[in-house]
Design a protein around this motif. Sequence first.
Motif, PDB file in Angstrom:
ATOM      1  N   UNK A  39       0.858  -1.186   0.000  1.00 18.62           N
ATOM      2  CA  UNK A  39       0.000   0.000   0.000  1.00 18.62           C
ATOM      3  C   UNK A  39       0.895   1.236   0.000  1.00 18.62           C
ATOM      4  N   UNK A  40       0.682   2.133  -0.940  1.00 18.88           N
ATOM      5  CA  UNK A  40       1.539   3.310  -1.086  1.00 18.88           C
ATOM      6  C   UNK A  40       1.034   4.410  -0.167  1.00 18.88           C
ATOM      7  N   UNK A  41       1.833   4.729   0.857  1.00 15.13           N
ATOM      8  CA  UNK A  41       1.451   5.747   1.838  1.00 15.13           C
ATOM      9  C   UNK A  41       2.622   6.684   2.082  1.00 15.13           C
ATOM     10  N   UNK A  42       2.358   7.971   2.089  1.00 16.40           N
ATOM     11  CA  UNK A  42       3.376   8.984   2.433  1.00 16.40           C
ATOM     12  C   UNK A  42       4.660   8.793   1.643  1.00 16.40           C
ATOM     13  N   UNK A  43       4.505   8.591   0.338  1.00 14.42           N
ATOM     14  CA  UNK A  43       5.644   8.477  -0.588  1.00 14.42           C
ATOM     15  C   UNK A  43       6.521   7.268  -0.321  1.00 14.42           C
ATOM     16  N   UNK A  44       5.936   6.222   0.215  1.00 11.49           N
ATOM     17  CA  UNK A  44       6.710   4.987   0.429  1.00 11.49           C
ATOM     18  C   UNK A  44       5.781   3.782   0.331  1.00 11.49           C
ATOM     19  N   UNK A  45       6.358   2.643  -0.016  1.00  9.21           N
ATOM     20  CA  UNK A  45       5.582   1.413  -0.100  1.00  9.21           C
ATOM     21  C   UNK A  45       5.531   0.762   1.273  1.00  9.21           C
ATOM     22  N   UNK A 212       2.924  -5.354  14.682  1.00  5.22           N
ATOM     23  CA  UNK A 212       1.583  -4.804  14.904  1.00  5.22           C
ATOM     24  C   UNK A 212       1.650  -3.513  15.716  1.00  5.22           C
ATOM     25  N   UNK A 213       2.387  -3.529  16.814  1.00  7.81           N
ATOM     26  CA  UNK A 213       2.513  -2.343  17.659  1.00  7.81           C
ATOM     27  C   UNK A 213       3.311  -1.241  16.968  1.00  7.81           C
ATOM     28  N   UNK A 214       4.224  -1.611  16.071  1.00  5.50           N
ATOM     29  CA  UNK A 214       4.992  -0.612  15.331  1.00  5.50           C
ATOM     30  C   UNK A 214       4.053   0.293  14.537  1.00  5.50           C
ATOM     31  N   UNK A 215       3.075  -0.332  13.854  1.00  7.06           N
ATOM     32  CA  UNK A 215       2.112   0.456  13.098  1.00  7.06           C
ATOM     33  C   UNK A 215       1.216   1.294  13.992  1.00  7.06           C
ATOM     34  N   UNK A 216       0.859   0.753  15.168  1.00  9.47           N
ATOM     35  CA  UNK A 216      -0.001   1.486  16.083  1.00  9.47           C
ATOM     36  C   UNK A 216       0.717   2.677  16.716  1.00  9.47           C
ATOM     37  N   UNK A 217       2.003   2.521  16.985  1.00  7.46           N
ATOM     38  CA  UNK A 217       2.759   3.583  17.654  1.00  7.46           C
ATOM     39  C   UNK A 217       3.255   4.623  16.665  1.00  7.46           C
ATOM     40  N   UNK A 218       3.893   4.191  15.585  1.00  8.37           N
ATOM     41  CA  UNK A 218       4.562   5.112  14.664  1.00  8.37           C
ATOM     42  C   UNK A 218       3.768   5.384  13.399  1.00  8.37           C
ATOM     43  N   UNK A 219       2.601   4.747  13.238  1.00  8.38           N
ATOM     44  CA  UNK A 219       1.762   4.989  12.078  1.00  8.38           C
ATOM     45  C   UNK A 219       1.921   3.919  11.007  1.00  8.38           C
ATOM     46  N   UNK A 220       0.840   3.711  10.218  1.00  2.00           N
ATOM     47  CA  UNK A 220       0.884   2.691   9.169  1.00  2.00           C
ATOM     48  C   UNK A 220       1.938   2.996   8.118  1.00  2.00           C
ATOM     49  N   UNK A 221       2.252   4.271   7.920  1.00  2.00           N
ATOM     50  CA  UNK A 221       3.250   4.626   6.907  1.00  2.00           C
ATOM     51  C   UNK A 221       4.654   4.172   7.304  1.00  2.00           C
ATOM     52  N   UNK A 222       4.842   3.753   8.567  1.00  2.00           N
ATOM     53  CA  UNK A 222       6.158   3.278   9.009  1.00  2.00           C
ATOM     54  C   UNK A 222       6.362   1.789   8.751  1.00  2.00           C
ATOM     55  N   UNK A 223       5.317   1.099   8.296  1.00  2.00           N
ATOM     56  CA  UNK A 223       5.410  -0.345   8.073  1.00  2.00           C
ATOM     57  C   UNK A 223       6.007  -0.636   6.699  1.00  2.00           C
ATOM     58  N   UNK A 224       7.258  -0.262   6.532  1.00  2.00           N
ATOM     59  CA  UNK A 224       7.945  -0.467   5.261  1.00  2.00           C
ATOM     60  C   UNK A 224       8.436  -1.909   5.183  1.00  2.00           C
ATOM     61  N   UNK A 225       9.127  -2.229   4.097  1.00  2.00           N
ATOM     62  CA  UNK A 225       9.507  -3.614   3.821  1.00  2.00           C
ATOM     63  C   UNK A 225      10.318  -4.230   4.959  1.00  2.00           C
ATOM     64  N   UNK A 226      11.319  -3.518   5.472  1.00  2.00           N
ATOM     65  CA  UNK A 226      12.165  -4.100   6.512  1.00  2.00           C
ATOM     66  C   UNK A 226      11.373  -4.466   7.753  1.00  2.00           C
ATOM     67  N   UNK A 227      10.442  -3.594   8.152  1.00  2.00           N
ATOM     68  CA  UNK A 227       9.619  -3.879   9.327  1.00  2.00           C
ATOM     69  C   UNK A 227       8.728  -5.082   9.050  1.00  2.00           C
ATOM     70  N   UNK A 228       8.099  -5.112   7.882  1.00  2.00           N
ATOM     71  CA  UNK A 228       7.231  -6.234   7.529  1.00  2.00           C
ATOM     72  C   UNK A 228       7.996  -7.553   7.480  1.00  2.00           C
TER      73      UNK A 228
END
Length: 421
Positions: A39-45, A212-228
């Motif tokens: 999902x493309x969010x805030x200029x990042x995949x 899961x908590x990474x997205x809740x704390x730092x926002x869905x736009x932070x769930x980039x490939x490395x985190x996933x």
Amino acid sequence: MIFFKLDSIICDTPARAFVKNVKSHNGYFGCDKCAQQGEYLSSRMTFPLDTCSIRTDESFAQKHNEEHHQGPDPFQGLNVGMVSQFPGHYMHIVCLGVVRKLLNIWLSGALRFRLPASIFNRMSDCLTGLRSYIPLEYARKPRTLREIDRWKATELRMFLLYIGPVILPSYLDTNIYQHFMLLFSSIAILVSPTLSSLHWQYAETLLRMFVTHFGQIYGKEALVYNVHSLVHLAQDVRLHGCLDNISAFPYENHLQKLKKLVRKPEHPLAQMLRRFSEQNTQQNKIPDRTSVSLKKPHFVGPVPNELASRRVKGQYSQMVSDQWTIKVSTGDNIFVIAGDIGRIHNIVECHDGIYLVNRRFSNKSVFFTYPFSSDFLNIYSVSQLSEQYLSAKACAVAHKCVLFPHRGGFVSMPIQHSVKH
């Protein structure tokens, strides 16, 4: 003829996409472990889902997800598992990826996560103050956070597995610190040859919680490939063993040895072959080499009475074995001996073996309780070093530890990562 079997192909994310001829990590179907559409969010995949259909070697070969492929399979016909034999690379995904991302968020991210300049400076001073406590297994000593963009992967690994859990409680909000501990605890399990084989499923659960908590704390736009990609690491460990088995750290470390063999820019390969030939010749001339060597003799160390009666041959400040280096100086003198944490004060050679003169810590308690008790990883808060000198045979040493000062006492952590590089 030499027969060999390919176990795994280790490369970073862009190289893996190039070698497999598939979409890059910034493409909509860029994950090479699952078929999630980005999902493309805030200029990042981003990859916000932690559950999706998993790719297999068969589904890759049959191209079930055509959007993932860029063209023909370069390994077709070679019996290579295009999913199972391309493990995630934790040096780039975790150390250079997620750990560096967390530090950058805390130091220069959105204002609601950014640390004040005063805390930033205190953390930097704390890091440099720990330099003398770092064992020689780490060639790089801690640097200030002002140099975070130049930190190497080994420095980020050291922060994740050793320094971070000790110093961060003083600087981070409790929820942020506990979120970091999910990453530390899971990677500490997966990097251990023993724990990873027994508890990889538990580590996978912790990593899914972290993402899961990474997205809740730092926002869905932070769930980039490395985190996933963290949610897929445990499955790679299940197939290939602990993370150090599928890491590029040994290759990166060996590069420095290769560079030292080259004297001039012309014909580097020929130079390296000559140096290797010279080294092999020298080794063949010394067939009786032992696995333990004693260095830096002296005559001023403590010698308990029980050793004096064993006919002491010599005292030393350093012992090098196949497993680790033992010194009497700070940073390389903390070991687990007979179940206790002790500080080495002398190395004594007697006629019946090598003995370590040590003092044990009297008080030992768990250091943290979330997400589990720290004694699961043999991590303890210790204090009150005994005045009594004890002796133990060198073979009684179980682990080498890192000892950091903490709130009037110390935190003892066994060296988790593989040091046999």
